[in-house]
Design an enzyme around this catalytic site. Sequence first.
Site, PDB file in Angstrom:
ATOM      1  N   LYS A  84       0.876  -1.176   0.000  1.00  0.00           N
ATOM      2  CA  LYS A  84       0.000   0.000   0.000  1.00  0.00           C
ATOM      3  C   LYS A  84       0.905   1.214   0.000  1.00  0.00           C
ATOM      4  O   LYS A  84       1.948   1.213   0.635  1.00  0.00           O
ATOM      5  CB  LYS A  84      -0.820  -0.075   1.269  1.00  0.00           C
ATOM      6  CG  LYS A  84      -1.784   0.933   1.709  1.00  0.00           C
ATOM      7  CD  LYS A  84      -1.418   2.275   2.214  1.00  0.00           C
ATOM      8  CE  LYS A  84      -0.472   2.476   3.328  1.00  0.00           C
ATOM      9  NZ  LYS A  84      -0.444   3.838   3.892  1.00  0.00           N
ATOM     10  N   HIS A  85       0.510   2.241  -0.734  1.00  0.00           N
ATOM     11  CA  HIS A  85       1.311   3.467  -0.730  1.00  0.00           C
ATOM     12  C   HIS A  85       0.381   4.659  -0.586  1.00  0.00           C
ATOM     13  O   HIS A  85      -0.711   4.671  -1.152  1.00  0.00           O
ATOM     14  CB  HIS A  85       2.114   3.588  -2.033  1.00  0.00           C
ATOM     15  CG  HIS A  85       3.123   4.694  -1.990  1.00  0.00           C
ATOM     16  ND1 HIS A  85       4.351   4.545  -1.388  1.00  0.00           N
ATOM     17  CD2 HIS A  85       3.077   5.964  -2.441  1.00  0.00           C
ATOM     18  CE1 HIS A  85       5.020   5.681  -1.491  1.00  0.00           C
ATOM     19  NE2 HIS A  85       4.274   6.554  -2.119  1.00  0.00           N
ATOM     20  N   SER A  86       0.824   5.639   0.170  1.00  0.00           N
ATOM     21  CA  SER A  86      -0.014   6.822   0.383  1.00  0.00           C
ATOM     22  C   SER A  86       0.730   8.077  -0.052  1.00  0.00           C
ATOM     23  O   SER A  86       1.957   8.129   0.023  1.00  0.00           O
ATOM     24  CB  SER A  86      -0.381   6.888   1.869  1.00  0.00           C
ATOM     25  OG  SER A  86      -0.541   8.210   2.284  1.00  0.00           O
ATOM     26  N   THR A 123       6.540   7.104   7.512  1.00  0.00           N
ATOM     27  CA  THR A 123       6.525   5.821   8.216  1.00  0.00           C
ATOM     28  C   THR A 123       7.901   5.475   8.793  1.00  0.00           C
ATOM     29  O   THR A 123       8.008   4.954   9.909  1.00  0.00           O
ATOM     30  CB  THR A 123       6.059   4.719   7.234  1.00  0.00           C
ATOM     31  OG1 THR A 123       4.769   5.081   6.768  1.00  0.00           O
ATOM     32  CG2 THR A 123       5.986   3.357   7.881  1.00  0.00           C
ATOM     33  N   ARG A 171      14.051  17.599  -9.086  1.00  0.00           N
ATOM     34  CA  ARG A 171      12.683  18.148  -9.108  1.00  0.00           C
ATOM     35  C   ARG A 171      12.391  18.949  -7.847  1.00  0.00           C
ATOM     36  O   ARG A 171      11.743  19.994  -7.879  1.00  0.00           O
ATOM     37  CB  ARG A 171      11.661  17.006  -9.216  1.00  0.00           C
ATOM     38  CG  ARG A 171      11.622  16.357 -10.587  1.00  0.00           C
ATOM     39  CD  ARG A 171      10.851  15.046 -10.533  1.00  0.00           C
ATOM     40  NE  ARG A 171       9.504  15.208 -10.030  1.00  0.00           N
ATOM     41  CZ  ARG A 171       8.819  14.267  -9.385  1.00  0.00           C
ATOM     42  NH1 ARG A 171       9.338  13.081  -9.168  1.00  0.00           N
ATOM     43  NH2 ARG A 171       7.603  14.499  -8.957  1.00  0.00           N
ATOM     44  N   LYS A 190       9.634   2.566  -8.022  1.00  0.00           N
ATOM     45  CA  LYS A 190      10.112   1.917  -6.796  1.00  0.00           C
ATOM     46  C   LYS A 190       9.250   0.698  -6.458  1.00  0.00           C
ATOM     47  O   LYS A 190       9.750  -0.319  -5.980  1.00  0.00           O
ATOM     48  CB  LYS A 190      10.104   2.938  -5.654  1.00  0.00           C
ATOM     49  CG  LYS A 190      11.177   4.021  -5.855  1.00  0.00           C
ATOM     50  CD  LYS A 190      11.057   5.184  -4.895  1.00  0.00           C
ATOM     51  CE  LYS A 190      10.001   6.166  -5.291  1.00  0.00           C
ATOM     52  NZ  LYS A 190      10.070   7.486  -4.691  1.00  0.00           N
ATOM     53  N   LYS A 191       7.963   0.795  -6.734  1.00  0.00           N
ATOM     54  CA  LYS A 191       7.073  -0.338  -6.432  1.00  0.00           C
ATOM     55  C   LYS A 191       7.351  -1.506  -7.381  1.00  0.00           C
ATOM     56  O   LYS A 191       7.361  -2.665  -6.966  1.00  0.00           O
ATOM     57  CB  LYS A 191       5.603   0.095  -6.574  1.00  0.00           C
ATOM     58  CG  LYS A 191       5.192   1.201  -5.645  1.00  0.00           C
ATOM     59  CD  LYS A 191       5.241   0.743  -4.209  1.00  0.00           C
ATOM     60  CE  LYS A 191       5.183   1.889  -3.233  1.00  0.00           C
ATOM     61  NZ  LYS A 191       5.570   1.504  -1.876  1.00  0.00           N
TER      62      LYS A 191
HETATM   63  N1  URA Z   1       6.594  10.627  -3.629  1.00  0.00           N
HETATM   64  C1  URA Z   1       7.491  10.076  -4.495  1.00  0.00           C
HETATM   65  O1  URA Z   1       8.088   9.040  -4.211  1.00  0.00           O
HETATM   66  N2  URA Z   1       7.700  10.693  -5.669  1.00  0.00           N
HETATM   67  C2  URA Z   1       7.066  11.829  -6.035  1.00  0.00           C
HETATM   68  O2  URA Z   1       7.305  12.320  -7.103  1.00  0.00           O
HETATM   69  C3  URA Z   1       6.149  12.397  -5.128  1.00  0.00           C
HETATM   70  C4  URA Z   1       5.925  11.767  -3.927  1.00  0.00           C
END
Ligand code: URA
Length: 442
Positions: A84-86, A123, A171, A190-191
């Site tokens: 899960k990612h938020s 987290t 960025r 990353k996922k």
């Molecule tokens: N979280 C991330 O990992 N990358 C983004 O660009 C924005 C939030």
Amino acid sequence: MILPQEIIRLKRDGRELTASEIGAFIAGLTSGDVTEGQAAAFAMAVFFRGMTLAERVALTEAMTLSGTTIDWGPLDLAGPLLDKHSTGGVGDNVSLMLAPMLAALGAFVPMISGRGLGHTGGTLDKLDSIPGYDTKPDLLRFRQVVRDVGCAIIGQTETLAPADRRLYAIRDVTATVESVALITASILSKKLAAGLEGLVMDVKTGSGAFMPTLEASRELAESIATVATGAGLPTVSLITDMNEPLASAAGNAVEVQNAIDFLTGKHQDARLLKVTLALGGELLRLAGLAGTAPEGEMLLRGTIESGAAAERFERMVAALGGPTDIIARASALLPRAGLVVEAWPEQGGIVTSVDVRAVGLAVVELGGGRARASDAIDPSVGLTKLAALGDELGAERPLALVHARDLTSAEAATQRLRAAYRLGDETPRRRDPVVERILPAQ
Ligand code: URA
């Protein structure tokens, strides 16, 4: 070979890039052949011109392949790899509970989490408040803990999606974070590198959310679900409410304590429970571990009632170097602030709105978050018993308990809370914390 400046020029002029042009640019970003200036110009061109679905998938895949990808095959795991990612919020400690709850149902959760960003908590910072817990194990140990316990929550590694690490840092200082295409590729690279088989994305909306409007949250939620699914990772997004802190605690050690109380059934914040079950239910359905999301929610409740989720959490903490008895002895083991004071409103009344971002900044100001990436944080400080929308405050009920290092910072946090909470005479309409469910676009 196509020069980076030619690729930037194409995007600047609004052309759709091919997968091989995107691949070449990301390869140069990873090797260092693309300069920081070129990466910034590329990001700004994408920010203004956007990317088609095909470009987003190509960017995500190129960034995924810029480093190691975890192959779980040799471990022969008996269940699906889920996560899960938020997008981040205040009092959002869902990961701490959901990972062990899913593990208790036979899923494997290799969760790679981040640190606090701006007003939102992270987290990893929360887990760092557990004495001995190693948030940076090597990949071998990470894999072993996932295999043996069913879940492991750790930090970004050097080797997963290095192109994202370089691009994100650029960025961050060139006003190009808020691009749906770039956020999508950043999160999903990353996922995908972590070798997942199912993902649920929690995109926040409201005064504490990183996306400014519901429309923007929807756009990101759909982009992530669609690109992930297109790249072979089945994903559903939920848009959830961040117009009030999700838990009644915000900080680091205080959120770990809140999570332990949740897992043992001692105290469960109602909205937090709803969001945790909704996200987990979707994921179990997606992975085929439940026929429907409501059935998944019932299974998840069972992991709390049986004590299985609390037991998984304790095993994860122990396997990653923390104490073996965190559940029974949390209040003795977790760091505690020197001072706990009540923050009173100037006048009584009903909570009609909360500026959640300001509540998050109160935690940062207490020392529980960072102004700069290099800042150290104090794990013990934070807020508990935070008032919710519709609560009646007055002589009996304060805004929150402030856990602080000293009186000066406690008073500063109290001032921030007073400014963040608007009190009135009428009970506000409270909306369901799960606002929308977004499936991949067809
Ligand atoms: N979280 C991330 O990992 N990358 C983004 O660009 C924005 C939030």
